[in-house]
Each structure stands twice: as structure tokens, then as C-alpha cells.
Design a protein around this motif. Sequence first.
Motif, short mmCIF file in Angstrom:
data_model
loop_
_atom_site.label_atom_id
_atom_site.label_comp_id
_atom_site.label_asym_id
_atom_site.label_seq_id
_atom_site.Cartn_x
_atom_site.Cartn_y
_atom_site.Cartn_z
N ALA A 121 -0.27 -14.72 3.57
CA ALA A 121 -0.75 -13.86 4.65
C ALA A 121 -0.17 -12.45 4.53
N TRP A 124 -2.04 -10.57 1.79
CA TRP A 124 -3.38 -10.17 2.23
C TRP A 124 -3.32 -9.07 3.28
N LEU A 125 -2.34 -9.13 4.16
CA LEU A 125 -2.20 -8.08 5.17
C LEU A 125 -1.90 -6.74 4.51
N CYS A 126 -1.02 -6.73 3.52
CA CYS A 126 -0.72 -5.49 2.80
C CYS A 126 -1.96 -4.96 2.10
N LEU A 129 -4.22 -3.38 4.78
CA LEU A 129 -3.72 -2.09 5.25
C LEU A 129 -3.97 -0.99 4.24
#
Length: 237
Positions: A121, A124-126, A129
Motif C-alpha cells: 500500500a 502504491w500510495l507513493c 502521489l
Amino acid sequence: MMNHGISDVWQRVLGTQQAPPHWLVLVCAGGALLAMLPHPVWRVSRNVVTIAHEGGHGLAALLTGRRLHGIRLHSDTSGLTVSSGRPTGPGMVLTAAAGYTAPPLLGLGGATLLAFGHITALLWLCTALLAVMLPRLRNAFGLLTVLVTGGAFFAVSWWGTEQLQAGFAYLGVWFLLVAGVRPVLELQAKRRRGGARDSDADQLARLTGVGGLLWVALFLVIALSCLLAGGSQLLGR
């Protein structure tokens, strides 16, 4: 088959992963230090800090209702975020203060995700962003830097083994935590030589009437606090 594949991906993203061995966490911490301390290496790795720094300015501008016109990242690791709105007030203060605080705060947030086992997660978040940042970039070097960085996160999250994902995630978070301190020290060194009169700290001094040195001290306290708290989470998992 396709639905099954998508379901597997979401289970990986939303689920938790096993903590890496303690030796790998320590190796990643050492790697982060090696990426920050030698000056020739720092000239390259500092671009990651600049992405976080300018992204912090941009996000704060949007959250406070300012109009974000664009972000530039330069090959000398400097950057520029241009926004418009009220020239004074809380929105402008928060936007100016968000730069030096963004890398360590992102590192702390990443350490918290890793402490709860959300390795995929985090990757994927990085990636998300960085993808959101792309349309705001206004120069070729900035586009290239963010594309390469985002591509690395995506490639590791999609094709990497669990151990590679863990190592990449822990290395990135350690780097944000330890590297969040050095730019603050460099800022004060430049200010002492009279070479940073338009720095974030000096802009904040003009906006608030609070001395620039106190803003630098606040940046340093935040960076060190995030390093202590985030490092404890990474080592304690």
C-alpha cells in the motif's frame, strides 16, 4: 481471469505483508545514510527530498484554497512552487512552512504504514502521489525526475518480490526520515553566509514577525522528532 487478477492486486494493496528480517531493516537504514552523507551521492539523492519539499508546498497551497500554478524541479536540486492567493494570512504561512516539514512528515507517515504491515500500500500510495504531481510540473527536468521516481515505485510494487518490495519501501522511508534533517542544516549554513534571504524561513519571518532562526529551529525539531518516532517504529516492528 482479468477480474481474478485485479482482485489479487487489490488484496495485496489493501492487505498486510510480513515484516522483513531485522537485518534488512538495519541494512536499509545504513543505505539511507550512505545515500545522504557523501556529497556526490547526495547531489543525486537530494532530488527525492526536493520532490517531497515542493510537493509539500503544492499540497498545502491547494488545501488552503490557494491557486497552484506549477512546480519546477531543477538539476541543482533546487525547486520552485508558484501559487497565488492572499499574500498574507494562514494559507500563505502554511504553504511556506510545508516545504521543509514535508519530507520528515512523509517519512513518519510511511513508517506508520510499515509498522502496520502495509508495504505494498505504501508503494502504491507513493506512486499515486507522484502521478498526481506530474500535471503540475512545468519543466523537463522535473517531469523526468518524477517519472523515473514514480516508475521505480510502480515497477517494484508490480513486479518485485516481497523481500524486494520490503527493502525498497524501508529504504525510501528511512531516507526521508534521515534526509529530512540535512536540508535544514544546509539552510541555516546558507543563511549564516547571507546567501538565502528568500528562503522559506525568511519568508515566514516576514509573514509572521517571528525570526527566521526560530523557523529553522522549528523545522529541525520536526525533522528530528519524526526521525526518532519513525525510526522507533521501523526498528520496533
